[in-house]
Design a protein around this motif. Structure first.
Motif, PDB file in Angstrom:
ATOM      1  N   HIS A  65       1.287 -14.664   2.697  1.00 30.58           N
ATOM      2  CA  HIS A  65       0.799 -14.153   3.509  1.00 30.58           C
ATOM      3  C   HIS A  65       0.001 -12.745   3.142  1.00 30.58           C
ATOM      4  CE1 HIS A  65       2.979 -16.100   6.860  1.00 30.58           C
ATOM      5  NE2 HIS A  65       3.641 -16.263   5.911  1.00 30.58           N
ATOM      6  N   LEU A  66      -0.956 -12.252   3.862  1.00 31.18           N
ATOM      7  CA  LEU A  66      -1.953 -11.232   3.670  1.00 31.18           C
ATOM      8  C   LEU A  66      -1.954 -10.096   4.773  1.00 31.18           C
ATOM      9  CD1 LEU A  66      -4.785 -13.416   2.402  1.00 31.18           C
ATOM     10  CD2 LEU A  66      -3.077 -12.255   1.095  1.00 31.18           C
ATOM     11  N   PRO A  67      -2.475  -8.805   4.380  1.00 33.80           N
ATOM     12  CA  PRO A  67      -2.450  -7.904   5.514  1.00 33.80           C
ATOM     13  C   PRO A  67      -3.606  -8.387   6.594  1.00 33.80           C
ATOM     14  CG  PRO A  67      -2.947  -7.089   3.187  1.00 33.80           C
ATOM     15  CD  PRO A  67      -3.079  -8.510   3.301  1.00 33.80           C
ATOM     16  N   GLN A  68      -3.096  -7.743   7.888  1.00 30.81           N
ATOM     17  CA  GLN A  68      -3.982  -8.165   8.818  1.00 30.81           C
ATOM     18  C   GLN A  68      -4.913  -7.122   9.344  1.00 30.81           C
ATOM     19  OE1 GLN A  68      -1.758  -9.814  12.322  1.00 30.81           O
ATOM     20  NE2 GLN A  68      -0.094 -10.400  10.850  1.00 30.81           N
ATOM     21  N   ASN A  69      -5.976  -7.296  10.230  1.00 31.95           N
ATOM     22  CA  ASN A  69      -6.956  -6.424  10.951  1.00 31.95           C
ATOM     23  C   ASN A  69      -7.950  -5.807  10.017  1.00 31.95           C
ATOM     24  OD1 ASN A  69      -5.378  -6.621  13.214  1.00 31.95           O
ATOM     25  ND2 ASN A  69      -3.916  -4.970  12.616  1.00 31.95           N
ATOM     26  N   GLY A  70      -8.280  -6.894   9.223  1.00 29.34           N
ATOM     27  CA  GLY A  70      -9.218  -6.346   8.192  1.00 29.34           C
ATOM     28  C   GLY A  70     -10.123  -7.797   7.593  1.00 29.34           C
ATOM     29  N   THR A  71     -10.805  -7.535   6.411  1.00 27.25           N
ATOM     30  CA  THR A  71     -11.470  -8.541   5.893  1.00 27.25           C
ATOM     31  C   THR A  71     -11.018  -8.564   4.400  1.00 27.25           C
ATOM     32  OG1 THR A  71     -13.267  -7.099   4.975  1.00 27.25           O
ATOM     33  CG2 THR A  71     -13.577  -8.206   7.077  1.00 27.25           C
ATOM     34  N   ILE A  72     -10.813  -9.900   3.787  1.00 26.75           N
ATOM     35  CA  ILE A  72     -10.122 -10.252   2.633  1.00 26.75           C
ATOM     36  C   ILE A  72     -11.482 -10.846   1.701  1.00 26.75           C
ATOM     37  CG2 ILE A  72      -8.744 -11.687   1.387  1.00 26.75           C
ATOM     38  CD1 ILE A  72      -7.037  -9.594   2.757  1.00 26.75           C
ATOM     39  N   TYR A 107       2.316  -8.862  -3.415  1.00 31.14           N
ATOM     40  CA  TYR A 107       2.352  -8.220  -1.953  1.00 31.14           C
ATOM     41  C   TYR A 107       3.373  -9.222  -1.171  1.00 31.14           C
ATOM     42  CZ  TYR A 107       0.814  -7.363   2.850  1.00 31.14           C
ATOM     43  OH  TYR A 107       0.750  -7.124   4.115  1.00 31.14           O
ATOM     44  N   ASN A 108       3.749 -10.573  -1.658  1.00 38.29           N
ATOM     45  CA  ASN A 108       4.849 -11.242  -0.907  1.00 38.29           C
ATOM     46  C   ASN A 108       5.960 -11.116  -1.572  1.00 38.29           C
ATOM     47  OD1 ASN A 108       3.714 -13.291   1.409  1.00 38.29           O
ATOM     48  ND2 ASN A 108       1.797 -12.630  -0.117  1.00 38.29           N
ATOM     49  N   SER A 109       6.072 -10.902  -2.924  1.00 33.50           N
ATOM     50  CA  SER A 109       7.301 -10.800  -3.620  1.00 33.50           C
ATOM     51  C   SER A 109       7.160  -9.729  -4.443  1.00 33.50           C
ATOM     52  CB  SER A 109       7.705 -12.278  -4.386  1.00 33.50           C
ATOM     53  OG  SER A 109       7.625 -13.189  -3.628  1.00 33.50           O
ATOM     54  N   PRO A 110       7.345  -8.474  -4.264  1.00 36.83           N
ATOM     55  CA  PRO A 110       7.487  -7.117  -5.201  1.00 36.83           C
ATOM     56  C   PRO A 110       8.211  -7.554  -6.233  1.00 36.83           C
ATOM     57  CG  PRO A 110       7.588  -6.595  -2.745  1.00 36.83           C
ATOM     58  CD  PRO A 110       7.828  -8.070  -2.945  1.00 36.83           C
ATOM     59  N   GLY A 135       4.719  -6.932   1.419  1.00 32.34           N
ATOM     60  CA  GLY A 135       3.639  -5.738   1.408  1.00 32.34           C
ATOM     61  C   GLY A 135       3.855  -4.685   0.086  1.00 32.34           C
ATOM     62  N   MET A 136       3.571  -5.271  -0.982  1.00 28.66           N
ATOM     63  CA  MET A 136       3.483  -4.183  -2.206  1.00 28.66           C
ATOM     64  C   MET A 136       1.875  -4.410  -2.539  1.00 28.66           C
ATOM     65  SD  MET A 136       5.288  -3.721  -5.871  1.00 28.66           S
ATOM     66  CE  MET A 136       3.725  -4.641  -6.515  1.00 28.66           C
ATOM     67  N   PRO A 137       1.007  -3.945  -2.050  1.00 22.19           N
ATOM     68  CA  PRO A 137      -0.273  -3.853  -2.380  1.00 22.19           C
ATOM     69  C   PRO A 137      -0.487  -2.826  -4.097  1.00 22.19           C
ATOM     70  CG  PRO A 137      -0.270  -2.924  -0.249  1.00 22.19           C
ATOM     71  CD  PRO A 137       1.232  -2.986  -0.802  1.00 22.19           C
TER      72      PRO A 137
END
Length: 286
Positions: A65-72, A107-110, A135-137
């Motif tokens: 899974h990736l962050p939302q509300n932006g471009t990748i 990001y999915n598995s810190p 969520g660990m960018p």
């Protein structure tokens, strides 16, 4: 015979429904476009942009899974030193939107034990589905040598919370720092060709020294010089050129509280916080 006709019609309707579902709901393996390489099998994963955005590895049969509300986008084909996954760059829209790199796997598995409590979050992600948006960018990663981690890109303590101001790596020519915990933004000298962090630290406040390569047509330096190193808190020139404001905040799913930034000791109230008592050494009062 009557029941045979009814059964035939029922089976016909089921067949039509199967065709309809196949047309509307395609499999993950048939969706998306190749974007970045998986660190496990080294094959390309497919990026599925429909909400929720995610990467799918057809070989490993795993979803990231990736962050939302932006471009990748793919980030210069760089790889994470921990797991060899290719890094992505996430960008929020607008002039005040943040941009930051992330590793899909981290990001999915810190990978660091206690990373959730280290940054003041009681729980990261969903306990029933631990891989979904943990969520660990990179701006939260405590890796000591990776050039994208908090340790190498964190500049100083945030003036409004316990977070750390981190350099936005692709914000040129409108360079900026953003807080990794709140929506505070610090606009750096505009129009500079390059702004980068250095291994050096300020002897007065322990913040990271940054290097600015000014545009030669608008350089504030004497004799037309363009290269300048300094601390944004203690260097008079840089301090006079920065502006503090608020921007759009990136919210980690499942995170609670504002968290804490990373200092040299690995935890605490951010870089240089122990010596930021003198008002001249902080952004307060801007």
């Amino acid at each position: 015979r009557y029941y045979f006709i009814i059964l035939s019609l029922w089976l016909f309707q089921i067949g039509n429904m199967d065709v309809l579902f196949e047309a509307q709901f395609s499999q993950l393996a048939d969706s998306g476009r190749p974007l970045s390489r998986c660190g496990k099998c080294l094959r390309y994963m497919k990026y599925i942009s429909t909400r929720p955005p995610r990467l799918y590895c057809n070989t490993c049969e795993e979803v990231y899974h990736l962050p939302q509300n932006g471009t990748i986008k793919l980030y210069k084909e760089l790889t994470c030193p921990l797991d060899s996954f290719e890094l992505l760059i996430f960008s929020m829209p607008g002039p005040e939107g943040k941009s930051f790199p992330l590793c899909p796997y981290c990001y999915n598995s810190p990978p660091f034990e206690g990373i959730d409590t280290l940054f003041g979050a009681g729980r990261m992600g969903n306990s029933n589905n631990p891989g979904k948006g943990a969520g660990m960018p990179c701006f939260l990663c405590p890796h000591p040598t990776c050039r994208h981690s908090l340790i190498t890109q964190g500049v100083c303590a945030c003036p409004e919370c316990n977070g750390t101001l981190v350099l936005d790596p692709i914000s040129a020519p409108n360079w900026k720092l953003f807080c990794n915990m709140c929506n505070c933004l610090v606009l750096l000298p505009q129009g500079a060709h390059r702004v980068s962090t250095t291994p050096d630290r300020c002897p007065d406040c322990d913040s990271m020294i940054i290097e600015v390569d000014f545009n030669k047509k608008a350089t504030p330096l004497e004799d037309g010089a363009t290269l300048h190193k300094g601390c944004i808190l203690c260097d008079e020139l840089l301090h006079s050129l920065v502006v503090v404001k608020h921007g759009k905040s990136f919210s980690r799913r499942g995170a609670r509280g504002r968290g804490r930034g990373m200092g040299r000791s690995g935890r605490g109230a951010g870089r240089g916080s122990s010596k930021m008592v003198d008002p001249k050494m902080s952004f307060r009062g801007f």
